[in-house]
Design a protein around this motif. Structure first.
Motif, PDB file in Angstrom:
ATOM      1  N   GLN A  26       0.824  -1.191   0.000  1.00 30.35           N
ATOM      2  CA  GLN A  26       0.000   0.000   0.000  1.00 30.35           C
ATOM      3  C   GLN A  26       0.866   1.252   0.000  1.00 30.35           C
ATOM      4  N   SER A  27       0.329   2.318  -0.616  1.00 28.96           N
ATOM      5  CA  SER A  27       1.097   3.557  -0.688  1.00 28.96           C
ATOM      6  C   SER A  27       1.169   4.222   0.676  1.00 28.96           C
ATOM      7  N   THR A  28       2.250   4.914   0.905  1.00 36.67           N
ATOM      8  CA  THR A  28       2.450   5.594   2.179  1.00 36.67           C
ATOM      9  C   THR A  28       1.817   6.974   2.122  1.00 36.67           C
ATOM     10  N   LEU A  29       1.752   7.599   3.250  1.00 29.50           N
ATOM     11  CA  LEU A  29       1.181   8.940   3.325  1.00 29.50           C
ATOM     12  C   LEU A  29       2.010   9.925   2.516  1.00 29.50           C
ATOM     13  N   LEU A  30       3.336   9.811   2.613  1.00 30.21           N
ATOM     14  CA  LEU A  30       4.201  10.713   1.865  1.00 30.21           C
ATOM     15  C   LEU A  30       3.956  10.569   0.364  1.00 30.21           C
ATOM     16  N   GLU A  31       3.806   9.314  -0.052  1.00 33.10           N
ATOM     17  CA  GLU A  31       3.558   9.100  -1.479  1.00 33.10           C
ATOM     18  C   GLU A  31       2.195   9.646  -1.879  1.00 33.10           C
ATOM     19  N   ASP A  32       1.223   9.505  -0.981  1.00 30.04           N
ATOM     20  CA  ASP A  32      -0.093  10.083  -1.269  1.00 30.04           C
ATOM     21  C   ASP A  32      -0.007  11.598  -1.368  1.00 30.04           C
ATOM     22  N   ILE A  33       0.783  12.175  -0.499  1.00 27.01           N
ATOM     23  CA  ILE A  33       0.955  13.632  -0.532  1.00 27.01           C
ATOM     24  C   ILE A  33       1.634  14.056  -1.830  1.00 27.01           C
ATOM     25  N   GLU A  34       2.684  13.296  -2.203  1.00 24.30           N
ATOM     26  CA  GLU A  34       3.368  13.620  -3.456  1.00 24.30           C
ATOM     27  C   GLU A  34       2.418  13.497  -4.653  1.00 24.30           C
ATOM     28  N   THR A  35       1.574  12.442  -4.615  1.00 27.11           N
ATOM     29  CA  THR A  35       0.609  12.262  -5.713  1.00 27.11           C
ATOM     30  C   THR A  35      -0.366  13.428  -5.781  1.00 27.11           C
ATOM     31  N   MET A  36      -0.850  13.817  -4.618  1.00 31.38           N
ATOM     32  CA  MET A  36      -1.768  14.948  -4.598  1.00 31.38           C
ATOM     33  C   MET A  36      -1.075  16.238  -5.025  1.00 31.38           C
ATOM     34  N   HIS A  37       0.207  16.330  -4.703  1.00 29.16           N
ATOM     35  CA  HIS A  37       0.960  17.517  -5.115  1.00 29.16           C
ATOM     36  C   HIS A  37       1.096  17.568  -6.641  1.00 29.16           C
ATOM     37  N   ARG A  38       1.388  16.392  -7.232  1.00 34.33           N
ATOM     38  CA  ARG A  38       1.468  16.345  -8.693  1.00 34.33           C
ATOM     39  C   ARG A  38       0.105  16.646  -9.321  1.00 34.33           C
ATOM     40  N   SER A  39      -0.929  16.082  -8.717  1.00 34.78           N
ATOM     41  CA  SER A  39      -2.269  16.353  -9.233  1.00 34.78           C
ATOM     42  C   SER A  39      -2.594  17.834  -9.153  1.00 34.78           C
ATOM     43  N   LEU A  40      -2.142  18.447  -8.071  1.00 31.49           N
ATOM     44  CA  LEU A  40      -2.365  19.875  -7.928  1.00 31.49           C
ATOM     45  C   LEU A  40      -1.663  20.668  -9.024  1.00 31.49           C
ATOM     46  N   LYS A  41      -0.428  20.252  -9.329  1.00 30.14           N
ATOM     47  CA  LYS A  41       0.295  20.930 -10.408  1.00 30.14           C
ATOM     48  C   LYS A  41      -0.414  20.731 -11.746  1.00 30.14           C
ATOM     49  N   GLU A  42      -0.895  19.483 -11.970  1.00 29.50           N
ATOM     50  CA  GLU A  42      -1.613  19.226 -13.219  1.00 29.50           C
ATOM     51  C   GLU A  42      -2.879  20.063 -13.312  1.00 29.50           C
ATOM     52  N   GLU A  62      -3.313  22.873 -11.897  1.00 31.29           N
ATOM     53  CA  GLU A  62      -2.902  24.249 -12.178  1.00 31.29           C
ATOM     54  C   GLU A  62      -2.604  24.442 -13.663  1.00 31.29           C
ATOM     55  N   SER A  63      -1.957  23.391 -14.287  1.00 32.59           N
ATOM     56  CA  SER A  63      -1.704  23.463 -15.734  1.00 32.59           C
ATOM     57  C   SER A  63      -3.014  23.459 -16.512  1.00 32.59           C
ATOM     58  N   VAL A  64      -3.920  22.586 -16.073  1.00 36.70           N
ATOM     59  CA  VAL A  64      -5.232  22.533 -16.733  1.00 36.70           C
ATOM     60  C   VAL A  64      -5.946  23.868 -16.598  1.00 36.70           C
ATOM     61  N   LYS A  65      -5.797  24.462 -15.447  1.00 40.25           N
ATOM     62  CA  LYS A  65      -6.416  25.769 -15.248  1.00 40.25           C
ATOM     63  C   LYS A  65      -5.866  26.779 -16.254  1.00 40.25           C
ATOM     64  N   GLY A  66      -4.543  26.682 -16.490  1.00 40.11           N
ATOM     65  CA  GLY A  66      -3.964  27.567 -17.504  1.00 40.11           C
ATOM     66  C   GLY A  66      -4.502  27.274 -18.900  1.00 40.11           C
ATOM     67  N   TYR A  67      -4.615  25.988 -19.196  1.00 35.02           N
ATOM     68  CA  TYR A  67      -5.177  25.599 -20.481  1.00 35.02           C
ATOM     69  C   TYR A  67      -6.599  26.145 -20.635  1.00 35.02           C
ATOM     70  N   VAL A  68      -7.387  25.932 -19.590  1.00 36.84           N
ATOM     71  CA  VAL A  68      -8.787  26.364 -19.641  1.00 36.84           C
ATOM     72  C   VAL A  68      -8.878  27.875 -19.795  1.00 36.84           C
ATOM     73  N   GLN A  69      -8.005  28.570 -19.137  1.00 40.20           N
ATOM     74  CA  GLN A  69      -8.021  30.029 -19.258  1.00 40.20           C
ATOM     75  C   GLN A  69      -7.673  30.467 -20.676  1.00 40.20           C
ATOM     76  N   VAL A  70      -6.690  29.743 -21.289  1.00 37.06           N
ATOM     77  CA  VAL A  70      -6.345  30.061 -22.683  1.00 37.06           C
ATOM     78  C   VAL A  70      -7.529  29.785 -23.600  1.00 37.06           C
ATOM     79  N   ILE A  71      -8.148  28.623 -23.387  1.00 37.80           N
ATOM     80  CA  ILE A  71      -9.294  28.258 -24.228  1.00 37.80           C
ATOM     81  C   ILE A  71     -10.448  29.225 -24.012  1.00 37.80           C
TER      82      ILE A  71
END
Length: 835
Positions: free
Chosen positions: A116-132, A134-143
């Motif tokens: 099973q994934s650890t808490l740190l890994e879950d945090i890192e995953t959520m951090h990456r998701s947050l960055k994505e 944020e990128s999607v937000k930029g895409y949506v703003q451009v669109i």
């Protein structure tokens, strides 16, 4: 400090201090009693102070009451905070325990047994998701920004009184898309530079915005055109001036929009597809397209797969019906709008083609299981291409030609048929269907009961001049095979691509000629087998009526009936060879053969076919040698030669067989000739072989062309003449001939020649006599007597030169066909030769 300050604030005011401050104030203000009495405002001030004292006392009471309330609330709050502090103290201890537990959970997933994934890994995953995100937000703003610009441009085009003002809004959108594209052009991943889907989507928004802008202009023009009765035939002069003015204004507005599109580098203007062209003419095509869709793309009775000619005719009629309007009115508007090289009617016609293209691409897959309907559709497409070209359509003079190549002479329209023929699977399905259909017809032809009957001279089937050219009556099968091959030629001759023509020739047409050649060849093989071994039962393929004769194979190969079978093979082969020779000189096959010699891919196909000549690499200026059917003509010619040789062998064999009876009885005949010197009679045994020869020659003359009869007759007569001369004169054995016997032999020899002359009435007498001259010369030699005999002997065995000898022979005998040695050999057969 806080509690001391609070205690100080809680102390009551000091009355003594207040009295002292008041006394000090009075003493300082009124030093004497007189001064106090003289001050009239003292009472007033005293009264004010009294009132102020009352107010302060009232405020004091209120303040005291408020203070009591605050103290009560403060005590409660303090108790609550104390309770909270106690709870937080307990929570601190529990957090310490949880922190210790969580620190153990920070171990990597790899080291944990359950995976099973650890808490740190879950945090890192959520951090990456947050960055994505944020990128999607930029895409949506451009669109979002692009969509806003697109909606603004579209709204400006539909609501503004000047629709061209929307171009500036579109230009802003275009610049934004270009800016975003430049910012993202360096995006790379592990596989190399990548194009973001965002850029593609932005371009689609941009293109859609331009399409919406154009749609407003188009609807205006269509509405104006409908007032002129478009899409029916337009009577422009009879329309009202206002309607004409409105139409021309809307027409020219679209030209202005297209000019802006060219300036802004709009994709559909810079690189037009088959459905793109001049905006104004595109708009006029829309109502026609709606009618086409209504009739041929729905559930109406007019939409039938087996009736492609309906929609082809519909488009052809539209192009023809509006030509006058295009050439007069629209052409003037187009030329005056900066497009002088565009032909309005050709551009209009070209923009009608996508209707057919879409229809064919949709329907042809459903036609693959139905070869007849597929073939019918292809022929209708080829007919449409031919008809539209006859109307004067060319790709030159259209917007596609102008945008791609300024040299219009190099442009060529491939045709609507190329949509089907250009698809390998569709073309092969059609070609296979045509091959099966042609082979089925061929089987029906050769299996017919009258297949090997000689055609009647009054047959109404067309021969295209072959019958007259070679003076031959072919067999029914030969005539029908020729017609079938020509039918196949007619079916694929309209194909525009030489590659398609070559494949059709090799796959469909040549197998018919090869199969017919093999059939005739097998018939000759059967004839040879039957004639050489009567015990072997082989069916006669050329027989038209063999019922009841299976137990008598000799009758199939002997007599006139046997020769008739050979003649059928001969005239069938000769007829097809003459037909192919004529086809090879036809312009269609000359062009095809020249193209095969020029293109390497076609040469490779031709080299793989044994029925085609070996092509040679040639240039555009070189003229290829021979014709495309040269190899097959040679094969059929050899087949004819083989049939001729069998005819000669069959006729000569029969005559020689019948001649044996006469030759075996020559001794008694010659003895009777000695006793009746005054009357020379021909033996009755000779009538049999002569009648046989006469019957064969009569049949050959009535069946074969005169030239062929002449060739066969010369070979038969020459062979028989040599055979008779050897049996009757040269190889007689020890028996010598007398002059009287020689006269009998001469009479027999002359009877052979005369019989042939009478049987071949169409051939001049000198030509019919020519093969028998050597025999007649031998007969005259053995029949000579007196001075003539002595002159022949002396001239032959004397010292005369050969030229003088030939001259003497012509004077004495009338012929000089035999050599001096042969004449000498014949002279020695006379009993009265004593040298």
């Amino acid at each position: 400090m806080a509690s001391a300050h609070i205690q100080a604030l809680l102390q009551p005011p000091s009355i003594a201090t207040s009295h002292k401050k008041t006394l000090d104030f009075i003493n300082a203000t009124y030093p004497t009693l007189d001064a106090l009495e003289l001050d009239e405002s003292f009472d007033t001030h005293l009264e004010q102070e009294r009132q102020q004292t009352e107010e302060l006392r009232s405020k004091l009471l209120s303040s005291q009451q408020y203070l009591d309330n605050v103290l009560s609330q403060t005590r409660e709050t303090a108790q609550n905070h104390l309770h909270t502090a106690q709870e937080l103290s307990l929570l601190r201890h529990s957090l310490a325990d949880e922190l210790a537990f969580l620190s153990e959970d920070l171990v990597s997933t790899i080291s944990t047994p359950n995976g099973q994934s650890t808490l740190l890994e879950d945090i890192e995953t959520m951090h990456r998701s947050l960055k994505e995100l944020e990128s999607v937000k930029g895409y949506v703003q451009v669109i979002q920004h692009a969509v806003k610009l697109s909606e603004a441009a579209t709204s400006q085009a539909s609501q503004s009184s000047s629709p061209l003002s929307a171009v500036s809004q579109y230009e802003e959108l275009k610049n934004f898309v270009v800016k975003v594209a430049e910012s993202c052009e360096n995006v790379e991943d592990a596989s190399g530079p990548q194009t973001l889907h965002l850029i593609t989507f932005l371009h689609s928004i941009k293109d859609r915005a331009w399409h919406d802008i154009k749609a407003g202009f188009v609807s205006t023009l269509v509405a104006a055109a409908e007032k002129l009765q478009w899409p029916s035939a337009v009577d422009y002069p009879s329309a009202s001036p206002q309607d004409r003015k409105t139409f021309e204004a809307a027409f020219l507005d679209l030209f202005k929009l297209q000019s802006e599109a060219k300036r802004l580098q709009v994709a559909e203007v810079i690189s037009p597809s088959e459905k793109d062209g001049l905006y104004s003419i595109q708009a006029l095509v829309q109502p026609i397209a709606l009618r086409f869709k209504y009739h041929f793309e729905g559930s109406r009775q007019t939409n039938r797969l087996d009736k492609p000619e309906w929609y082809f005719t519909h488009v052809l009629n539209a192009a023809h019906e509006h030509r006058a309007f295009m050439d007069s009115v629209v052409q003037r508007l187009v030329s005056g709008s900066g497009y002088p090289s565009i032909n309005a009617w050709r551009e209009f016609t070209r923009l009608l083609f996508p209707l057919l293209s879409r229809k064919l691409r949709k329907t042809v897959p459903a036609l693959i299981p139905h070869p007849s309907v597929l073939a019918h559709t292809i022929y209708q497409a080829l007919s449409f291409d031919s008809a539209i070209k006859d109307e004067g359509f060319e790709i030159a003079g259209t917007s596609v030609a102008v945008s791609k190549d300024t040299d219009h002479s190099k442009q060529k329209w491939e045709g609507i048929s190329e949509i089907i023929l250009g698809q390998k699977e569709w073309f092969e399905a059609w070609m296979e269907g045509e091959r099966k259909f042609a082979m089925d017809q061929y089987v029906d032809i050769i299996s017919a009961s009258d297949a090997w009957l000689i055609a009647d001279e009054n047959d109404n089937e067309e021969d295209d001049g072959v019958h007259v050219a070679i003076d031959i009556r072919p067999t029914v099968s030969a005539r029908r095979v020729k017609a079938l091959v020509e039918q196949v030629t007619d079916r694929y001759s309209p194909l525009p691509q030489f590659g398609h023509r070559t494949r059709f020739l090799i796959t469909v047409q040549l197998p018919l000629l090869e199969s017919y050649h093999a059939r005739i060849s097998s018939s000759l093989d059967a004839f040879e087998t039957l004639s050489s071994s009567f015990m072997r039962a082989v069916p006669g393929a050329l027989s038209s009526d063999v019922t009841g004769r299976a137990n008598d194979p000799k009758r199939l190969t002997s007599g006139v009936e046997g020769v008739q079978r050979l003649c059928k093979a001969l005239i069938s082969a000769t007829y097809l060879a003459a037909a192919m020779d004529a086809w090879g000189e036809d312009l269609f096959f000359l062009e095809l053969w020249a193209e095969i010699n020029r293109k390497a891919s076609l040469r490779t196909r031709a080299e793989a076919s044994a029925s085609l000549p070996d092509p040679k690499n040639s240039s555009e200026e070189d003229v290829p040698e021979g014709t495309i059917f040269e190899e097959l003509v040679t094969q059929y010619a050899k087949l004819g030669e083989r049939a001729e040789e069998l005819i000669v062998q069959s006729v000569c064999g029969e005559v020689e067989q019948h001649f044996k009876a006469h030759y075996s009885g020559t001794s008694s005949q010659h003895s009777s000739a000695e006793t009746t010197t005054d009357d020379i009679t021909v033996s009755a045994t000779l009538l049999g072989p002569i009648a046989t020869l006469s019957g064969h020659l009569t049949f050959l003359q009535s069946t074969l062309p005169q030239k062929t009869v002449g060739n066969i007759y010369r070979r038969i007569a020459s062979r028989l003449a040599l055979h008779i001369m050897q049996r009757q004169v040269i190889y007689r054995g020890r028996t010598k001939l007398t002059a009287q016997q020689g006269k009998v032999i001469l009479a027999e020899f002359e009877l052979w020649a005369e019989t042939c002359r009478l049987a071949l009435a169409r051939i001049p007498a000198m030509r019919s006599e020519a093969p028998w001259r050597s025999l007649l010369e031998a007969g005259r030699i053995v029949a000579a007597d007196g001075e003539r005999w002595r002159g022949i002997v002396q001239s032959t065995f004397g010292m005369n030169q050969d030229q003088e000898w030939e001259k003497n022979m012509l004077e004495l005998v009338g012929f000089a066909e035999l050599s001096r040695e042969e004449v000498g050999q014949i002279i020695r057969t006379r009993a009265d030769f004593d040298q």
